[in-house]
Each structure stands twice: as C-alpha cells, then as structure tokens.
Design a protein around this motif. Structure first.
Motif, PDB file in Angstrom:
ATOM      1  N   SER A   1       0.834  -1.208   0.000  1.00 62.26           N
ATOM      2  CA  SER A   1       0.000   0.000   0.000  1.00 62.26           C
ATOM      3  C   SER A   1       0.860   1.246   0.000  1.00 62.26           C
ATOM      4  N   VAL A   2       0.323   2.301  -0.569  1.00 60.84           N
ATOM      5  CA  VAL A   2       0.939   3.628  -0.466  1.00 60.84           C
ATOM      6  C   VAL A   2      -0.005   4.467   0.372  1.00 60.84           C
ATOM      7  N   ILE A   3       0.516   5.019   1.459  1.00 63.53           N
ATOM      8  CA  ILE A   3      -0.283   5.788   2.410  1.00 63.53           C
ATOM      9  C   ILE A   3       0.290   7.194   2.498  1.00 63.53           C
TER      10      ILE A   3
ATOM     11  N   LYS B   1       8.864   3.579   3.394  1.00 66.84           N
ATOM     12  CA  LYS B   1       9.714   4.439   2.569  1.00 66.84           C
ATOM     13  C   LYS B   1       9.132   5.826   2.518  1.00 66.84           C
ATOM     14  N   ARG B   2       9.980   6.802   2.543  1.00 65.68           N
ATOM     15  CA  ARG B   2       9.542   8.186   2.357  1.00 65.68           C
ATOM     16  C   ARG B   2       9.633   8.513   0.878  1.00 65.68           C
TER      17      ARG B   2
ATOM     18  N   ILE C   1       0.782  10.444   4.649  1.00 62.76           N
ATOM     19  CA  ILE C   1       0.761  10.943   6.027  1.00 62.76           C
ATOM     20  C   ILE C   1       1.173  12.408   5.983  1.00 62.76           C
ATOM     21  N   THR C   2       0.339  13.273   6.537  1.00 67.90           N
ATOM     22  CA  THR C   2       0.611  14.710   6.473  1.00 67.90           C
ATOM     23  C   THR C   2       1.188  15.289   7.759  1.00 67.90           C
ATOM     24  N   GLN C   3       1.015  14.587   8.878  1.00 70.35           N
ATOM     25  CA  GLN C   3       1.526  15.073  10.165  1.00 70.35           C
ATOM     26  C   GLN C   3       2.748  14.255  10.580  1.00 70.35           C
ATOM     27  N   PRO C   4       3.852  14.914  10.970  1.00 76.55           N
ATOM     28  CA  PRO C   4       5.071  14.177  11.315  1.00 76.55           C
ATOM     29  C   PRO C   4       4.943  13.283  12.548  1.00 76.55           C
ATOM     30  N   SER C   5       3.976  13.510  13.403  1.00 74.62           N
ATOM     31  CA  SER C   5       3.851  12.708  14.627  1.00 74.62           C
ATOM     32  C   SER C   5       2.783  11.620  14.520  1.00 74.62           C
ATOM     33  N   THR C   6       2.357  11.290  13.293  1.00 69.95           N
ATOM     34  CA  THR C   6       1.331  10.279  13.084  1.00 69.95           C
ATOM     35  C   THR C   6       1.834   8.910  13.527  1.00 69.95           C
ATOM     36  N   VAL C   7       0.996   8.177  14.272  1.00 69.40           N
ATOM     37  CA  VAL C   7       1.336   6.824  14.713  1.00 69.40           C
ATOM     38  C   VAL C   7       0.719   5.831  13.740  1.00 69.40           C
ATOM     39  N   LEU C   8       1.563   5.019  13.118  1.00 66.90           N
ATOM     40  CA  LEU C   8       1.132   4.000  12.176  1.00 66.90           C
ATOM     41  C   LEU C   8       1.235   2.644  12.864  1.00 66.90           C
ATOM     42  N   SER C   9       0.196   1.818  12.746  1.00 71.18           N
ATOM     43  CA  SER C   9       0.246   0.472  13.318  1.00 71.18           C
ATOM     44  C   SER C   9      -0.500  -0.496  12.413  1.00 71.18           C
ATOM     45  N   VAL C  10      -0.164  -1.776  12.546  1.00 70.58           N
ATOM     46  CA  VAL C  10      -0.856  -2.848  11.826  1.00 70.58           C
ATOM     47  C   VAL C  10      -1.635  -3.626  12.870  1.00 70.58           C
ATOM     48  N   ARG C  11      -2.939  -3.758  12.649  1.00 72.36           N
ATOM     49  CA  ARG C  11      -3.815  -4.379  13.654  1.00 72.36           C
ATOM     50  C   ARG C  11      -4.773  -5.373  13.030  1.00 72.36           C
ATOM     51  N   ASN C  12      -5.335  -6.216  13.878  1.00 74.54           N
ATOM     52  CA  ASN C  12      -6.457  -7.055  13.500  1.00 74.54           C
ATOM     53  C   ASN C  12      -7.641  -6.104  13.308  1.00 74.54           C
TER      54      ASN C  12
END
Length: 81
Positions: free
Chosen positions: A36-38, A78-79, A40-51
């Motif tokens: 996926s390509v996501i 990747k940035r 993110i606009t905010q530098p402090s965004t928390v990304l996680s993979v969940r059920n």
C-alpha cells in the motif's frame, strides 16, 4: 506474515483504520501479503498494523510456521518525495 486462522489485518493511522489497506484470508493455509501507499501529512502520526475491527476472530502470529526454524514478518516504510 504467518498466523493461525482466518482473519484480516489493517493499517491504522492514529488509531483510525485506513480501509484501503485491509488484507485478509478465509483460511489458515496462506500468508498475509499486501502493498500500500499511504499519505501521512503530520510528522507525529502513529502508524500500526492491527487485527481489523470487523475481523472475525483472533489472529495468533506463528513463530515457526511449518517447521523448527523461526519465521519473520517485514514492514517496509519508505519516504516518497
């Protein structure tokens, strides 16, 4: 990713599911795989993979799927500029 049972995984951003990233399987005989390509606009965004919230059941990651050697899961971030 090797795991027991059927289920779905999803990427969340600050706790909110990104439904364009849902990946799943109906049986426990294949691995989870997605790309996926996501944005993110905010530098402090928390990304996680969940059920996923709507996923039926619990997923258990299998540390040695099909044999005596440990297996690995990979998440590549990747940035893009």
């Amino acid at each position: 990713l090797s795991a027991t049972g059927a289920g779905q995984l999803v990427v969340t951003l600050d706790g909110v599911e990104d439904l364009t990233t849902v990946v799943g399987r109906a049986t426990g005989t294949t691995q989870f795989f997605a790309s996926s390509v996501i944005t993110i606009t905010q530098p402090s965004t928390v990304l996680s993979v969940r059920n996923g919230l709507l996923s039926a059941g619990v997923l258990t990651v299998t540390p040695s799927a099909g044999g005596g050697s440990p297996v690995a899961a990979h998440l590549l971030i990747k940035r893009l500029q």
